[in-house]
Write a protein that holds these residues in place. Structure first.
Motif, PDB file in Angstrom:
ATOM      1  N   UNK A  59      -3.014  12.102  -8.564  1.00 52.88           N
ATOM      2  CA  UNK A  59      -1.843  11.338  -8.110  1.00 52.88           C
ATOM      3  C   UNK A  59      -1.109  12.120  -7.027  1.00 52.88           C
ATOM      4  N   UNK A  60      -0.797  11.436  -5.925  1.00 52.93           N
ATOM      5  CA  UNK A  60      -0.051  12.058  -4.838  1.00 52.93           C
ATOM      6  C   UNK A  60       1.380  11.531  -4.756  1.00 52.93           C
ATOM      7  N   UNK A  61       1.572  10.246  -5.003  1.00 54.91           N
ATOM      8  CA  UNK A  61       2.908   9.634  -4.889  1.00 54.91           C
ATOM      9  C   UNK A  61       2.944   8.408  -5.797  1.00 54.91           C
ATOM     10  N   UNK A  62       3.933   8.361  -6.670  1.00 53.38           N
ATOM     11  CA  UNK A  62       4.038   7.196  -7.564  1.00 53.38           C
ATOM     12  C   UNK A  62       5.100   6.202  -7.110  1.00 53.38           C
ATOM     13  N   UNK A  63       5.640   6.391  -5.908  1.00 54.07           N
ATOM     14  CA  UNK A  63       6.632   5.448  -5.366  1.00 54.07           C
ATOM     15  C   UNK A  63       6.384   5.230  -3.871  1.00 54.07           C
ATOM     16  N   UNK A  64       5.199   4.837  -3.542  1.00 56.16           N
ATOM     17  CA  UNK A  64       4.862   4.563  -2.147  1.00 56.16           C
ATOM     18  C   UNK A  64       5.160   3.094  -1.833  1.00 56.16           C
ATOM     19  N   UNK A  65       6.023   2.876  -0.834  1.00 57.09           N
ATOM     20  CA  UNK A  65       6.381   1.518  -0.439  1.00 57.09           C
ATOM     21  C   UNK A  65       5.668   1.165   0.869  1.00 57.09           C
TER      22      UNK A  65
END
Length: 304
Positions: free
Chosen positions: A144-150
């Protein structure tokens, strides 16, 4: 004969004195009765009414000559004065107290309640990671690199993939949090690409090499890749995310051949002093990380 008259005269004189004494006593008795009657009448007036203020009658006694019967002479007859009984003191009549009107409570204006936000099931990060793992080669590891990518109005989980030699493979893969759709992610343009094969442009999964697909990452992605390295491998006291990071789109040529993004890490102490914690360089393809050795002024490849 003279002697006989003298005796007779003495007897008469003695008799007159006795009569006078009786009359005087009688007068005293009558006077006493009169005074008693007056006192009685005064007590009656005091019990029934206020004193009228009329002077009390007085009795004048004249000289009582010898041989005369006297009767009491009144200078005035006491006339009882009828006084009006004072009316009972009337209590002051209180003005009727006006009952205060009840305070009118304003009628509340009904407010429209907002519609409840529907509960939306969000895909867990574990399930998203399993989905990515099932879509790439078995020897690859998914992180996992980012759990809030928009991207636009949707939110995604962002993952990076390592091959068997712990090298990062591109592009990054993202999973839609709502419907679980899998995409390739172009960080330079912040856009999504349809997932068909991975990695793109290498033919690793039976496809031909696609030279039109760029393998260049953005400066932000370079920082995110730096965050995947441990503090021990970077020789710093804390993890990368604990420091302030400064980076830009300018590229630095490392060892004369590799274009890299420069990322400077620093920390502000309590007294406001800024301390430099190191400069690191991530290659534009995201596969390599270097740091600058201040003693030798050389770029050193970081091993995970």
């Amino acid at each position: 004969m003279a002697t006989g008259k003298s005796k007779k005269s003495k007897k008469r004189k003695k008799k007159n004195t006795s009569d006078g004494t009786m009359k005087f006593l009688l007068v005293l008795v009558i006077a006493g009765l009169a005074i008693a009657m007056i006192l009685f009448m005064q007590k009656g007036e005091e019990a029934g009414s206020e004193p009228s203020g009329t002077p009390e009658p007085t009795i004048t006694l004249g000289a009582v000559p010898s041989g005369t019967t006297l009767s009491p002479q009144y200078t005035g007859t006491p006339v009882p004065v009828m006084t009006q009984t004072p009316e009972a003191t009337k209590a002051p009549t209180k003005a009727p107290t006006k009952t205060p009107e009840a305070t009118k409570t304003p009628t509340p204006v009904p407010t429209e309640e907002p519609e409840p936000t529907p509960q939306v099931d969000v895909l867990s990060v574990e399930d998203a990671q399993k989905l990515v793992k099932a879509s790439v080669a078995a020897e690859y590891s998914v992180h996992l690199l980012n759990d809030h990518l928009w991207v636009g109005e949707k939110e995604y989980y962002q993952f990076y993939i390592l091959d068997g030699q712990a090298q990062i493979l591109y592009p990054f893969l993202v999973v839609d949090k709502l419907d679980g759709s899998l995409f390739c992610y172009d960080g330079t343009e912040n856009t999504l690409l349809d997932f068909s094969r991975f990695p793109l442009g290498t033919g690793a999964q039976g496809g031909d090499t696609d030279p039109d697909v760029t393998k260049t990452i953005s400066a932000k992605e370079a920082y995110e890749i730096l965050c995947t390295y441990s503090k021990e491998s970077l020789h710093i006291a804390k993890e990368v995310v604990s420091y302030d990071a400064e980076y830009g789109n300018e590229l630095t040529l490392v060892n004369g051949t590799i274009n890299c993004y420069r990322i400077n890490l620093s920390e502000i102490s309590d007294n406001g002093r800024v301390s430099n914690k190191g400069e690191f360089y991530i290659s534009v393809d995201g596969t390599k990380c270097y740091y600058n050795d201040s003693e030798t002024n050389e770029f050193v490849l970081v091993q995970k």
